[in-house]
Enzyme design. Structure first.
Site, PDB file in Angstrom:
ATOM      1  N   LYS A  33       0.845  -1.195   0.000  1.00  0.00           N
ATOM      2  CA  LYS A  33       0.000   0.000   0.000  1.00  0.00           C
ATOM      3  C   LYS A  33       0.882   1.249   0.000  1.00  0.00           C
ATOM      4  O   LYS A  33       2.089   1.166   0.278  1.00  0.00           O
ATOM      5  CB  LYS A  33      -0.904  -0.009   1.237  1.00  0.00           C
ATOM      6  CG  LYS A  33      -0.148   0.044   2.567  1.00  0.00           C
ATOM      7  CD  LYS A  33      -1.070  -0.158   3.773  1.00  0.00           C
ATOM      8  CE  LYS A  33      -0.279  -0.175   5.059  1.00  0.00           C
ATOM      9  NZ  LYS A  33      -1.111  -0.520   6.230  1.00  0.00           N
ATOM     10  N   TYR A 250      17.385  29.075   8.055  1.00  0.00           N
ATOM     11  CA  TYR A 250      16.192  29.736   8.576  1.00  0.00           C
ATOM     12  C   TYR A 250      16.180  29.754  10.104  1.00  0.00           C
ATOM     13  O   TYR A 250      16.499  28.750  10.757  1.00  0.00           O
ATOM     14  CB  TYR A 250      14.934  28.999   8.114  1.00  0.00           C
ATOM     15  CG  TYR A 250      14.555  29.247   6.673  1.00  0.00           C
ATOM     16  CD1 TYR A 250      14.186  30.517   6.234  1.00  0.00           C
ATOM     17  CD2 TYR A 250      14.544  28.194   5.766  1.00  0.00           C
ATOM     18  CE1 TYR A 250      13.821  30.737   4.906  1.00  0.00           C
ATOM     19  CE2 TYR A 250      14.176  28.406   4.437  1.00  0.00           C
ATOM     20  CZ  TYR A 250      13.818  29.677   4.019  1.00  0.00           C
ATOM     21  OH  TYR A 250      13.460  29.883   2.719  1.00  0.00           O
TER      22      TYR A 250
HETATM   23  C1  LIG Z   1      -0.340  -1.545   6.900  1.00  0.00           C
HETATM   24  C2  LIG Z   1      -0.927  -2.757   7.498  1.00  0.00           C
HETATM   25  C3  LIG Z   1      -0.134  -3.893   7.728  1.00  0.00           C
HETATM   26  C4  LIG Z   1       1.374  -3.892   7.574  1.00  0.00           C
HETATM   27  O1  LIG Z   1       1.927  -3.452   8.807  1.00  0.00           O
HETATM   28  P1  LIG Z   1       3.511  -3.376   9.026  1.00  0.00           P
HETATM   29  O2  LIG Z   1       3.634  -2.893  10.418  1.00  0.00           O
HETATM   30  O3  LIG Z   1       4.015  -2.370   8.038  1.00  0.00           O
HETATM   31  O4  LIG Z   1       4.037  -4.732   8.794  1.00  0.00           O
HETATM   32  C5  LIG Z   1      -0.762  -5.040   8.169  1.00  0.00           C
HETATM   33  N1  LIG Z   1      -2.095  -5.073   8.393  1.00  0.00           N
HETATM   34  C6  LIG Z   1      -2.880  -3.988   8.210  1.00  0.00           C
HETATM   35  C7  LIG Z   1      -4.336  -4.083   8.493  1.00  0.00           C
HETATM   36  C8  LIG Z   1      -2.324  -2.795   7.774  1.00  0.00           C
HETATM   37  O5  LIG Z   1      -3.107  -1.725   7.610  1.00  0.00           O
END
Ligand SMILES: *Cc1c(COP(=O)(O)O)cnc(C)c1O
Length: 360
Positions: A33, A250
């Site tokens: 994702k 800055y």
């Molecule tokens: C993003 C996500 C994961 C992956 O989690 P990590 O900590 O990056 O391994 C697993 N399950 C769900 C429901 C998520 O939203």
């Protein structure tokens, strides 16, 4: 061309996926994702094919991009679908939507489906973010399995504190999940990266590996043999010497305590480097460690070259990667590696498979 680049080591990604597999057993969704946590979803998904058992993304459009690039394995939609049209699209492409809310069940019941769907029923085992209450699971499952539109129903839940070794909240989430799904047939999926590495009790049919694939250990300090996948780098584009007492950048946040050789680097917060990084945040120049000085600007940042006299214009600066751990930068900036990696943009991406450190 501006020298700001994200180098993506696809062999390291594959190595990390194999570790997830070894540590978990069973099957593993590669969580890609958010553009594979900023690493390029299509490139990463393709690099993991054909090894990956399946993939997980947040929503439909992310999944369609993978299908269109030739990915044929199952793709889990972690947030499920948002409309009846999306439900039909999901069936058309063979996606596996999560079902975490009563409205999504109504959608399945009321939509005329061309074929039964494979879903994952999401259970709230204690995080109180998404999912059905444990007490409703048996009833909801029966409702879904008798409506004639569900071909398979897996069970999933997500941990709030799996990155805290020994934390009782996680043990309790596991118990609640098992109790809620007792006697029901269907695959189970509990473990995120932290649980793959730290909670063998949470290992079920499918794991969902995200951050560990990208080589950022969710429990820094342990040695889980993960390899960083992204190297964020740029070059020194100007050098100046300032006297003790002179400010840099800055707000004059940094004021030199000694005569200082300041390197200007083509990388800023518009590229995803965190503006919240304080003076002293680690960087590496020509493979030697030094530090950020002065506030990060939109396009540029400044580093201390005083103790690296051989460094100068065109020296390569690693912001994170094999030498500078993204976890360390995140900690300095008051955030987590996930956020830093997801935010990388505007730089040139270079995906590479040739990496002789690894033997696959
Ligand atoms: C993003 C996500 C994961 C992956 O989690 P990590 O900590 O990056 O391994 C697993 N399950 C769900 C429901 C998520 O939203």
């Amino acid at each position: 061309m501006r020298p700001a680049r994200a180098l993506i080591d696809l062999d390291a990604l594959r190595h990390n996926y194999h570790i997830a597999h070894q540590r978990h057993g069973g099957r593993v969704f590669a969580v890609v994702k958010a553009n594979a946590y900023g690493h390029g979803a299509v490139a990463c998904a393709q690099a993991l094919s054909p090894d990956a058992d399946g993939y997980a993304v947040a929503f439909l459009e992310e999944a369609i991009a993978l299908r269109n690039s030739g990915i044929r394995r199952p793709i889990l939609l972690l947030e499920g679908v948002f409309s009846p049209d999306e439900l039909l699209e999901a069936i058309h492409h063979g996606f596996w939507p999560a079902v975490h809310h009563p409205d999504q069940i109504k959608m399945i019941e009321r939509t005329d489906l061309p074929a039964p769907i494979h879903i994952w029923l999401k259970i709230n085992s204690g995080m109180n973010r998404a999912g059905f209450p444990p007490a409703d699971v048996q009833r909801v499952w029966r409702q879904l399995m008798t409506c004639g539109k569900v071909e398979e129903c897996g069970f999933m839940s997500h941990f709030a504190r799996a990155d805290e070794p020994g934390c009782d909240a996680t043990a309790q989430q596991i118990r609640i999940f098992d109790e809620a799904t007792k006697g029901l047939s269907g695959a189970r999926s509990l473990a995120n990266s932290a649980a793959i590495l730290g909670w063998p009790d949470a290992h079920r049919n499918w794991a969902r590996a995200g951050i560990m694939l990208y080589g950022a250990d969710p429990m820094p300090g342990e040695d889980n043999s993960l390899l960083p996948v992204m190297t964020l780098e740029s070059r020194v584009i100007a050098v100046r010497n300032i006297a003790a007492g002179e400010p840099v950048g800055y707000g004059a946040r940094f004021v030199a305590a000694r005569p200082t050789r300041v390197g200007l680097v083509a990388m800023g917060y518009a590229d995803g480097y965190p503006r919240s990084a304080p003076d002293g945040t680690p960087v590496a120049v020509d493979n030697k460690p030094t530090a950020l000085i002065g506030r990060v600007s939109m396009d540029m940042l400044t580093i201390d070259l005083t103790d690296i006299p051989e460094a100068g214009i065109d020296s390569v600066v690693e912001l994170w990667g094999r030498q500078v751990s993204v976890n360390k930068v995140a900690q300095a900036a008051g955030t987590i590696a996930y956020e830093l990696l997801c935010n990388v943009k505007r730089v040139s991406f270079v995906w590479s498979k040739s990496n002789n450190r690894l033997s696959h």
